[in-house]
Write a protein that holds these residues in place. Sequence first.
Motif, PDB file in Angstrom:
ATOM      1  N   VAL A   1      -0.890   9.051 -17.576  1.00 43.94           N
ATOM      2  CA  VAL A   1      -0.019   8.191 -18.821  1.00 43.94           C
ATOM      3  C   VAL A   1      -1.156   6.653 -19.161  1.00 43.94           C
ATOM      4  O   VAL A   1      -1.131   6.519 -20.315  1.00 43.94           O
ATOM      5  CB  VAL A   1       0.583   7.654 -17.973  1.00 43.94           C
ATOM      6  N   ASP A   2      -1.805   6.549 -17.950  1.00 43.98           N
ATOM      7  CA  ASP A   2      -2.309   5.170 -18.341  1.00 43.98           C
ATOM      8  C   ASP A   2      -3.677   5.141 -19.085  1.00 43.98           C
ATOM      9  O   ASP A   2      -4.506   5.128 -20.678  1.00 43.98           O
ATOM     10  CB  ASP A   2      -3.546   4.551 -17.039  1.00 43.98           C
ATOM     11  N   GLU A   3      -3.871   6.903 -18.424  1.00 42.46           N
ATOM     12  CA  GLU A   3      -5.611   7.157 -19.961  1.00 42.46           C
ATOM     13  C   GLU A   3      -4.815   7.999 -21.556  1.00 42.46           C
ATOM     14  O   GLU A   3      -5.864   7.608 -22.318  1.00 42.46           O
ATOM     15  CB  GLU A   3      -5.607   8.878 -19.650  1.00 42.46           C
ATOM     16  N   LYS A   4      -3.034   7.921 -21.779  1.00 41.80           N
ATOM     17  CA  LYS A   4      -3.033   8.156 -22.712  1.00 41.80           C
ATOM     18  C   LYS A   4      -2.565   6.465 -23.532  1.00 41.80           C
ATOM     19  O   LYS A   4      -2.255   6.344 -24.826  1.00 41.80           O
ATOM     20  CB  LYS A   4      -1.714   9.144 -22.607  1.00 41.80           C
ATOM     21  N   LYS A   5      -1.714   5.331 -22.694  1.00 46.09           N
ATOM     22  CA  LYS A   5      -1.697   4.490 -23.008  1.00 46.09           C
ATOM     23  C   LYS A   5      -2.223   3.701 -23.062  1.00 46.09           C
ATOM     24  O   LYS A   5      -2.927   2.608 -24.675  1.00 46.09           O
ATOM     25  CB  LYS A   5      -0.497   4.089 -21.907  1.00 46.09           C
ATOM     26  N   GLY A   6      -3.552   3.690 -22.644  1.00 48.49           N
ATOM     27  CA  GLY A   6      -4.810   2.693 -23.161  1.00 48.49           C
ATOM     28  C   GLY A   6      -5.628   3.056 -23.744  1.00 48.49           C
ATOM     29  O   GLY A   6      -5.536   4.484 -24.091  1.00 48.49           O
ATOM     30  N   ARG A   7      -6.733   2.572 -23.640  1.00 48.21           N
ATOM     31  CA  ARG A   7      -7.795   3.158 -24.392  1.00 48.21           C
ATOM     32  C   ARG A   7      -8.712   3.890 -23.164  1.00 48.21           C
ATOM     33  O   ARG A   7      -9.081   3.970 -22.308  1.00 48.21           O
ATOM     34  CB  ARG A   7      -8.899   1.467 -24.547  1.00 48.21           C
ATOM     35  N   PRO A   8      -8.603   5.499 -23.268  1.00 48.05           N
ATOM     36  CA  PRO A   8      -8.928   5.747 -22.820  1.00 48.05           C
ATOM     37  C   PRO A   8     -10.710   6.580 -22.697  1.00 48.05           C
ATOM     38  O   PRO A   8     -11.118   5.538 -23.544  1.00 48.05           O
ATOM     39  CB  PRO A   8      -8.515   7.618 -23.047  1.00 48.05           C
ATOM     40  N   TRP A   9     -11.197   6.823 -21.355  1.00 48.09           N
ATOM     41  CA  TRP A   9     -12.630   6.635 -21.266  1.00 48.09           C
ATOM     42  C   TRP A   9     -12.997   7.788 -21.640  1.00 48.09           C
ATOM     43  O   TRP A   9     -13.138   8.862 -20.452  1.00 48.09           O
ATOM     44  CB  TRP A   9     -13.004   6.287 -19.665  1.00 48.09           C
TER      45      TRP A   9
ATOM     46  N   GLU B   1       3.182  12.661  -2.750  1.00 50.20           N
ATOM     47  CA  GLU B   1       2.956  11.328  -3.194  1.00 50.20           C
ATOM     48  C   GLU B   1       1.831  11.357  -4.423  1.00 50.20           C
ATOM     49  O   GLU B   1       1.633  11.035  -5.322  1.00 50.20           O
ATOM     50  CB  GLU B   1       2.999  10.456  -2.706  1.00 50.20           C
ATOM     51  N   TYR B   2       0.396  12.175  -4.080  1.00 49.21           N
ATOM     52  CA  TYR B   2      -0.698  11.959  -4.890  1.00 49.21           C
ATOM     53  C   TYR B   2      -0.095  12.688  -6.142  1.00 49.21           C
ATOM     54  O   TYR B   2      -0.773  12.174  -7.717  1.00 49.21           O
ATOM     55  CB  TYR B   2      -1.513  13.081  -4.146  1.00 49.21           C
ATOM     56  N   LYS B   3       0.806  13.906  -6.364  1.00 54.30           N
ATOM     57  CA  LYS B   3       1.289  13.935  -7.249  1.00 54.30           C
ATOM     58  C   LYS B   3       1.510  12.810  -8.281  1.00 54.30           C
ATOM     59  O   LYS B   3       1.143  13.202  -9.920  1.00 54.30           O
ATOM     60  CB  LYS B   3       2.085  14.928  -7.253  1.00 54.30           C
ATOM     61  N   ARG B   4       2.636  12.220  -8.377  1.00 56.77           N
ATOM     62  CA  ARG B   4       3.192  11.019  -8.545  1.00 56.77           C
ATOM     63  C   ARG B   4       1.542   9.761  -9.664  1.00 56.77           C
ATOM     64  O   ARG B   4       1.757   9.742 -10.134  1.00 56.77           O
ATOM     65  CB  ARG B   4       3.648  10.160  -7.706  1.00 56.77           C
TER      66      ARG B   4
ATOM     67  N   ILE C   1       0.672  -1.204   0.068  1.00 54.21           N
ATOM     68  CA  ILE C   1      -0.023  -0.415   0.052  1.00 54.21           C
ATOM     69  C   ILE C   1       0.917   1.202  -0.104  1.00 54.21           C
ATOM     70  O   ILE C   1       1.822   1.458   0.668  1.00 54.21           O
ATOM     71  CB  ILE C   1      -1.215   0.229   1.088  1.00 54.21           C
ATOM     72  N   GLU C   2       0.473   2.548  -0.671  1.00 56.25           N
ATOM     73  CA  GLU C   2       0.947   3.667  -1.501  1.00 56.25           C
ATOM     74  C   GLU C   2       0.731   4.758   0.103  1.00 56.25           C
ATOM     75  O   GLU C   2      -0.912   4.798  -0.059  1.00 56.25           O
ATOM     76  CB  GLU C   2       1.627   3.674  -2.376  1.00 56.25           C
ATOM     77  N   TYR C   3       1.210   5.168   0.793  1.00 55.62           N
ATOM     78  CA  TYR C   3       0.671   6.481   1.764  1.00 55.62           C
ATOM     79  C   TYR C   3       0.621   7.741   1.031  1.00 55.62           C
ATOM     80  O   TYR C   3       2.092   7.982   0.940  1.00 55.62           O
ATOM     81  CB  TYR C   3       0.960   6.100   3.231  1.00 55.62           C
TER      82      TYR C   3
END
Length: 413
Positions: A308-316, A298-301, A242-244
């Motif tokens: 990045v997921d939105e660009k690489k994957g099929r964005p909604w 950390e939330y910025k990361r 888990i990341e905090y």
Amino acid sequence: MNILVLGNGFDLAHGLPTSYKDFLAFCKKIQTLYKYDEFISQGEYKSKEIDSWKMNESIKERIVNAYADRKINKCTDKEGMEHNISIDSIFDELYGYIQKNTWLEYFWNTPTYVGENWIDFETEIAAVVKSLDVARSLLAYGDSILDLETKDSAIISTILKASKGSLQHAFGGLQEIDKFIVFLVEELDKLIRVLEIYINEFIGKIKIKKVSSDIVNVNADHILSFNYSDTYERLYAVKENIEYDYVHGKADVKNVIASNNMVLGIEEYLKGDQKNEDISFIAFKKFYQRIHKQTGCEYKRWIEKISVDEKKGRPWIMDNKDHSRDHRHNLYIFGHSLDISDRDILREFILHDNVDTTIFYYERIDENGVSDNGRTELGKKIANLVKVIGQEELIKRTGGSTKTIDFKLQQNM
């Protein structure tokens, strides 16, 4: 990514006395019921007075045992070095910062000493800062502070009274008012340190008897906490990865004022160029405190990863009827009032088009045992969310094919 956002309501839901009034009541008892010099020298406590305290029994017992037995707590710092921290020294520090604290005196003498969340501190601090800002502006233009409106004058009179000052002598010019601003920042730092000790040494020692199935079912892998406590880690952290991000800092009794990283401030209230040019009260503002105290972002990361997921994957895409949810991320908000003081952070997540947001709200039960089915709190959440993202975004994201926001009634703890 399953991101869980926690506010003070999370601790309250677990039966922890972390409300505005709980903390102020604790400070008042430390101030008034302990005769400090006599207490320390003789090692005695007024058992009858303590027994009459209406407060959490765990906290009461800890206070009694600490002084009666002169216990020693062993603490380990980040480097693994073991230190002995005397409970005596903790109370010594507590009393020293509580006994004449201007902010505490001000809070005790304002009619809003009834709040439930830390946001009430922020509201009161904001009221003082804004009134002082008006007074400073008058002095800068050569006017008299006697020209203040009744409300501002009353607020300034109260804070000056709390500091043992007077309206006439404290603000003879800009130099005097600027010295007073520095003084109030120092007093706020002391108050935050007292809060740190309260959260870590008293709240953190309470055995929690409630858990939330809602929190368990979220199965979070990222925790964005606006709290100073480690309640989630104590109860729900069954996964190791888990990341905090304690965006407002985390309480640690081993700190001192200089190393404390807890944020307790107000939102930016200035507009346009003025917010960049007028920095007289910048030390009270949350964004400044987060940077100055290096709480980490950390939330910025996480936001970057979502993008990045939105660009690489099929964005909604909001307006695309043939959208895919394969690359969606989930945001869960539990116990946060959605107040505008945290708007800058909340907006970055809620307005992301491939983030689905679930906002939990709780039901209120009156003295006759009748539930409001959560309507009261739901109404507050909706109203506050308008301030965070605006009416148009709220309407668009709560219905139809563009829906990304859902409200959910909390299950019984």
